[in-house]
Design a protein around this motif. Structure first.
Motif, short mmCIF file in Angstrom:
data_model
loop_
_atom_site.label_atom_id
_atom_site.label_comp_id
_atom_site.label_asym_id
_atom_site.label_seq_id
_atom_site.Cartn_x
_atom_site.Cartn_y
_atom_site.Cartn_z
N HIS A 1 0.82 -1.21 0.00
CA HIS A 1 0.00 0.00 0.00
C HIS A 1 0.86 1.26 0.00
N GLY A 2 1.84 1.26 -0.90
CA GLY A 2 2.68 2.43 -1.09
C GLY A 2 3.92 2.52 -0.22
N LYS A 3 4.08 1.62 0.74
CA LYS A 3 5.25 1.64 1.64
C LYS A 3 6.18 0.47 1.31
N ILE A 4 7.47 0.76 1.33
CA ILE A 4 8.46 -0.28 1.08
C ILE A 4 8.56 -1.16 2.32
N GLY A 5 8.42 -2.47 2.13
CA GLY A 5 8.53 -3.41 3.24
C GLY A 5 9.87 -4.12 3.25
N TYR A 6 10.39 -4.38 2.06
CA TYR A 6 11.67 -5.08 1.93
C TYR A 6 12.38 -4.50 0.71
N ALA A 7 13.68 -4.39 0.81
CA ALA A 7 14.49 -3.94 -0.32
C ALA A 7 15.85 -4.63 -0.22
N GLY A 8 16.13 -5.51 -1.16
CA GLY A 8 17.39 -6.24 -1.15
C GLY A 8 18.03 -6.24 -2.52
N ILE A 9 19.32 -5.95 -2.55
CA ILE A 9 20.05 -5.93 -3.82
C ILE A 9 21.22 -6.91 -3.75
N GLU A 10 21.52 -7.48 -4.89
CA GLU A 10 22.67 -8.38 -4.99
C GLU A 10 23.92 -7.54 -5.25
N THR A 11 24.96 -7.81 -4.51
CA THR A 11 26.22 -7.10 -4.72
C THR A 11 27.24 -7.96 -5.46
N ASP A 12 26.96 -9.25 -5.55
CA ASP A 12 27.83 -10.16 -6.29
C ASP A 12 27.16 -10.53 -7.61
N ARG A 13 27.97 -10.69 -8.62
CA ARG A 13 27.49 -11.02 -9.95
C ARG A 13 26.95 -12.46 -9.99
N ALA A 14 25.85 -12.64 -10.73
CA ALA A 14 25.25 -13.97 -10.97
C ALA A 14 24.80 -14.66 -9.69
N VAL A 15 24.46 -13.89 -8.66
CA VAL A 15 23.98 -14.44 -7.39
C VAL A 15 22.53 -14.03 -7.19
N VAL A 16 21.71 -14.99 -6.75
CA VAL A 16 20.31 -14.70 -6.43
C VAL A 16 20.10 -15.10 -4.98
N LYS A 17 20.27 -14.16 -4.09
CA LYS A 17 20.11 -14.41 -2.67
C LYS A 17 19.13 -13.40 -2.07
N HIS A 18 19.49 -12.14 -2.08
CA HIS A 18 18.65 -11.09 -1.49
C HIS A 18 17.46 -10.74 -2.39
#
Length: 175
Positions: free
Chosen positions: A148-165
């Motif tokens: 409802h317009g508010k960010i609840g989670y925000a995760g970025i990958e810092t390593d290449r070819a990784v799907v974790k966050h």
């Protein structure tokens, strides 16, 4: 705009160029084939997502190994669990044009509006939140939940070819 973080408000001026889906162009056998093209329409995410629970994840490119093998399939497989957690909309964005994104959705057997395949041309949105890949100028690999317009989670990958966050498991754990 600085990087989005939990508790922030989703920007009020976000419009993606979206690929045609049944939500805007009714799906039919004739237009469901991977070689069929529709007409791209703009998608006002700020308006469409204002009163919804949304999962937005970003990948550097359609049809690339990590994106096609490790990232998108998890969201497709666990779409029922996301719905059980109250998610109304799941959307993926990439740097690619709307025709490529449409074909990628079809190649993954996504029908209708189960997952929106949106384009972030020139990584405009990703750059606006500081999450574009600086080396390539493409969209970064990240995930954001919006309730409802508010960010609840925000995760970025810092390593290449990784799907974790940015993967579906991290998103599900945050809901």
């Amino acid at each position: 705009m600085p990087t989005l973080k939990p508790g922030d408000t989703f920007p009020s001026d976000v419009t993606f160029q979206e690929v045609p889906t049944s939500r805007y162009i009714p799906w039919s056998e004739e237009s469901g084939d991977i070689t069929s093209c529709g007409i791209p329409i703009n998608y006002n995410a700020s308006k469409e997502w204002a009163d919804k629970k949304v999962v937005l994840f970003s990948v550097p490119g359609a049809f690339t190994p990590t994106c096609s093998v490790n990232h998108v399939p998890g969201y497709i497989q666990k779409l029922p669990q996301l719905r059980e957690k109250g998610v109304d909309i799941v959307a993926v964005i990439a740097f690619n044009d709307p025709f490529v994104m449409s074909a990628w959705g079809k190649a993954n057997n996504v029908r209708g509006d189960d997952i929106l395949f949106l384009t972030d041309p020139d990584a405009k949105f990703s750059k606006s939140i500081g999450w574009a890949d600086e080396a390539s100028g493409r969209t970064g690999r990240y995930a954001i939940t919006i309730d409802h317009g508010k960010i609840g989670y925000a995760g970025i990958e810092t390593d290449r070819a990784v799907v974790k966050h940015s993967g579906v498991d991290a998103v599900l754990a945050s809901l």
